[in-house]
Each structure stands twice: as C-alpha cells, then as structure tokens.
Design a protein around this motif. Structure first.
Motif, short mmCIF file in Angstrom:
data_model
loop_
_atom_site.label_atom_id
_atom_site.label_comp_id
_atom_site.label_asym_id
_atom_site.label_seq_id
_atom_site.Cartn_x
_atom_site.Cartn_y
_atom_site.Cartn_z
N PRO A 1 15.82 56.44 -17.23
CA PRO A 1 15.40 57.20 -16.05
C PRO A 1 13.88 57.28 -15.97
CG PRO A 1 17.02 58.43 -17.34
CD PRO A 1 16.60 57.24 -18.16
N LEU A 2 13.36 57.19 -14.74
CA LEU A 2 11.92 57.31 -14.50
C LEU A 2 11.62 58.69 -13.92
CD1 LEU A 2 11.31 53.81 -12.91
CD2 LEU A 2 10.85 54.52 -15.27
N ALA A 3 10.41 59.15 -14.12
CA ALA A 3 10.02 60.47 -13.65
C ALA A 3 10.19 60.64 -12.14
CB ALA A 3 8.57 60.75 -14.05
N ASP A 4 10.04 59.54 -11.39
CA ASP A 4 10.15 59.63 -9.92
C ASP A 4 11.58 59.51 -9.42
OD1 ASP A 4 10.77 56.97 -10.25
OD2 ASP A 4 9.07 56.21 -9.10
N GLY A 5 12.53 59.46 -10.33
CA GLY A 5 13.93 59.39 -9.94
C GLY A 5 14.52 58.00 -9.96
N GLY A 6 13.73 56.98 -10.19
CA GLY A 6 14.25 55.62 -10.28
C GLY A 6 14.73 55.31 -11.68
N THR A 7 14.89 54.03 -11.95
CA THR A 7 15.42 53.57 -13.23
C THR A 7 14.65 52.34 -13.69
OG1 THR A 7 17.62 54.32 -12.58
CG2 THR A 7 17.51 52.77 -14.42
N ARG A 8 14.36 52.27 -14.97
CA ARG A 8 13.83 51.03 -15.57
C ARG A 8 15.03 50.28 -16.15
NH1 ARG A 8 9.12 52.21 -18.61
NH2 ARG A 8 8.16 51.70 -16.62
#
Length: 146
Positions: free
Chosen positions: A91-98
């Motif tokens: 999970p990324l801080a901005d709500g996306g995904t790596r």
C-alpha cells in the motif's frame, strides 16, 4: 543465484490487483507471456497449478506463500534449480499500490540455466506489471465507491 525485480506504482488498490492474480482466466489478458494459467484450488499456500508460456508446454508450480491483498510466491522445480516468483502488493500513502514482481533462480544449475532461459523469463516483466496495473485500475474504476 540469479534474480530480477521490477516495481510499478498504480492508483489501483491492492484488492483489485489481488482479484486479477486470483483469477487464472484473466492472466493471458495482462501477461503477454502467458497462454494459460491454471490453479488446482484457490490462490493459497500449498495450491498447485500450471503456467503455460505463450507457445510452450505447461509448467507445474506450487504456491508457497499467499496472503490476499499482499501477494503470493510460486515455485517451479527445474532440473538443478528452483524458479521462484514473488509478487508483492505494498500500500502507498496516497491510497495506491506498489506492484513488485521478483524472480529468483537458485540451485546448483541456476547460473548455467539462466544463460538459456533468463531473458525469456524477465524481459517482459515491465510490460506485464504495467498491463496488470492498467487492468487493476480498470477494475478499481469500475467498482463504485462506498
């Protein structure tokens, strides 16, 4: 040991990416090197399956780790080596995904075998991860919020 890692950030959430991983029928639509993906059960540790590369023969594998929304690892037994693919979702801080795909070839024949098969395994990974991210984004966009 020979290894290769590629990551890509997407706005899609991990659940959307996981849904594609867990749907074997979807694989050929986002993995250009995949003619067919089969699982003998759910995407879970201990499940076996077969990956058929485009134009190739089915290759049996075993899922050794799987956590919904976080990723999975599959292992292919090769003569004198093990090919391990680890697919992680962070999970990324901005709500996306790596999305990260890592391939490892280990064992006594790994270096020699890599000379013959490594490019065919790893060359398309950036394209595959990008197509997976696009497909997950389309799934994510189609799911109504709230």
């Amino acid at each position: 040991m020979v290894d290769y890692t590629h990551s890509l950030d997407t706005t899609a959430d991990a659940a959307a990416v996981w849904a594609l991983y867990a749907d074997p029928a979807s694989w050929p639509s986002w993995d250009g090197g995949c003619e067919r993906q089969e699982l003998d059960g759910p995407l879970a540790a201990g499940t076996t399956g077969r990956f058929t590369p485009a134009g190739g023969e089915p290759l049996p594998f075993t899922v050794t780790w799987a956590q919904p929304g976080a990723g999975f690892t599959d292992e292919f037994e090769l003569p004198g080596a093990v090919l391990r693919g680890t697919h992680t979702l962070t999970p990324l801080a901005d709500g996306g995904t790596r999305i990260t795909h890592r391939m490892e070839l280990t064992g006594p024949a790994a270096d020699e075998l890599a000379q013959h098969i490594w490019a065919g395994i790893t060359d398309d990974i950036p394209l595959t991860v990008a197509a997976l991210a696009r497909a997950a984004g389309a799934v994510h966009a189609a799911v109504p919020a709230g």
